[in-house]
Design an enzyme around this catalytic site. Structure first.
Site, short mmCIF file in Angstrom:
data_model
loop_
_atom_site.label_atom_id
_atom_site.label_comp_id
_atom_site.label_asym_id
_atom_site.label_seq_id
_atom_site.Cartn_x
_atom_site.Cartn_y
_atom_site.Cartn_z
CG ASP A 173 8.95 6.91 -1.82
OD1 ASP A 173 8.74 7.31 -0.60
OD2 ASP A 173 9.56 6.03 -1.16
CD GLU A 184 12.32 4.68 -4.20
OE1 GLU A 184 10.82 4.71 -4.61
OE2 GLU A 184 12.79 3.42 -4.08
NE ARG A 212 8.52 -1.75 -4.04
CZ ARG A 212 8.38 -1.01 -4.51
NH1 ARG A 212 8.62 0.28 -4.77
NH2 ARG A 212 7.01 -1.29 -3.25
CG HIS A 247 7.39 -0.85 0.38
ND1 HIS A 247 7.20 0.61 1.60
CD2 HIS A 247 7.57 0.26 -0.47
CE1 HIS A 247 7.94 1.51 0.61
NE2 HIS A 247 8.04 1.66 0.16
#
Length: 267
Positions: free
Chosen positions: A185, A159, A77, A52
């Site tokens: 999410d 998620e 991540r 992200h």
């Protein structure tokens, strides 16, 4: 800041599997400084958030180098859940990876395989992750492979509504060390289900029960360690708890000082 001796970051997986309480945070600013701060004050790990945030591979490498320098376990991540992404982060010195949207046992199996040499399909390479050959000692390359596999830590993110439906099969896969409940999410995914679906709380309980029932480790993020949410995560069995992000800390601190400034000027 903690004054106790810092554990070796390479012992992170041992500590995690021993169910020690561990604290970390997501880092979204692409640079080493936030990693240095979190490491210097005693956080157990940092999660460089490639998914992200606009991290490049070079920037991730610098962040992981900063983690090593400041005694905290550096994770990434990954933005792409594939073999090449996982390989590059581990070769660049990550203690482990977090992989988003793990929705099936096959995907969990693939991730575990890509992250490990023995019994897996990780490509052989010795760079920063292997101290540029310095960790290839008396045991030779096979000893290095075994040592690396013992250190590498894999987080799978749960998620998606699809993952909740298949959670028993997913947690039965060997090689995934911890399951991170991505509740943002997950709530969104559940809201998009056509027909009957569990509530977010029901889904979280189902995931937690399956993970803990399989003897695996549960992880989550909370916006504030003093919140009811943080206690709820502890009560459900989370032992790896992340708090916010560097961006969140900066915004909260800046807002606080803005409020103090406005109060000062009105006085």
């Amino acid at each position: 800041m903690t004054s106790a001796p810092r554990p070796d970051p390479r012992d992170f997986r041992k500590r995690l599997l021993a169910r020690e309480p561990l604290i970390g945070s997501f880092l979204k600013f692409p640079g080493p400084q936030a990693t240095e701060i979190f490491g210097s004050i005693g956080y157990d790990f940092v999660m460089l958030d490639e998914e992200h945030s606009p991290w490049t591979r070079d920037q991730l490498g610098m962040g992981l180098l900063a983690a090593k320098a400041y005694g905290t376990a550096g994770f990434v991540r990954v933005s792409r859940p594939d073999a090449a992404s996982i390989l590059s982060m581990l070769d660049d010195g990550a203690i482990g990876v977090m992989v988003p949207h793990v929705t099936s046992a096959q995907k969990a199996h693939d991730i575990a395989s890509w992250a490990r040499y023995k019994g897996g399909t990780r490509g052989s390479g010795v760079s920063r992750g292997g101290d540029y050959g310095g960790r290839v000692g008396a045991g030779g390359i096979d000893g290095y492979y075994a040592d690396s596999d013992a250190i590498t830590t894999v987080f799978a993110m749960i998620e998606d509504a699809e993952a909740v439906e298949q959670i028993d099969e997913i947690v039965a896969v060997d090689g995934i060390d911890a399951y991170f409940m991505g509740r943002g999410d997950l709530g969104l995914s559940l809201s998009n289900v056509q027909g009957a679906a569990p509530t977010l709380d029901e889904a979280v309980k189902k995931v937690a029960d399956a993970v803990l029932g399989a003897g695996k480790i549960l992880a989550a993020v909370t916006p504030n360690m003093t919140s009811d949410d943080a206690k709820a995560m502890k009560d459900v069995g989370v032992t790896v708890l992340m708090v916010g992000s560097d961006q969140g800390f900066m915004r909260a601190g800046a807002l606080g000082q803005l409020g103090h400034f406005e109060t000062l000027m009105k006085g």
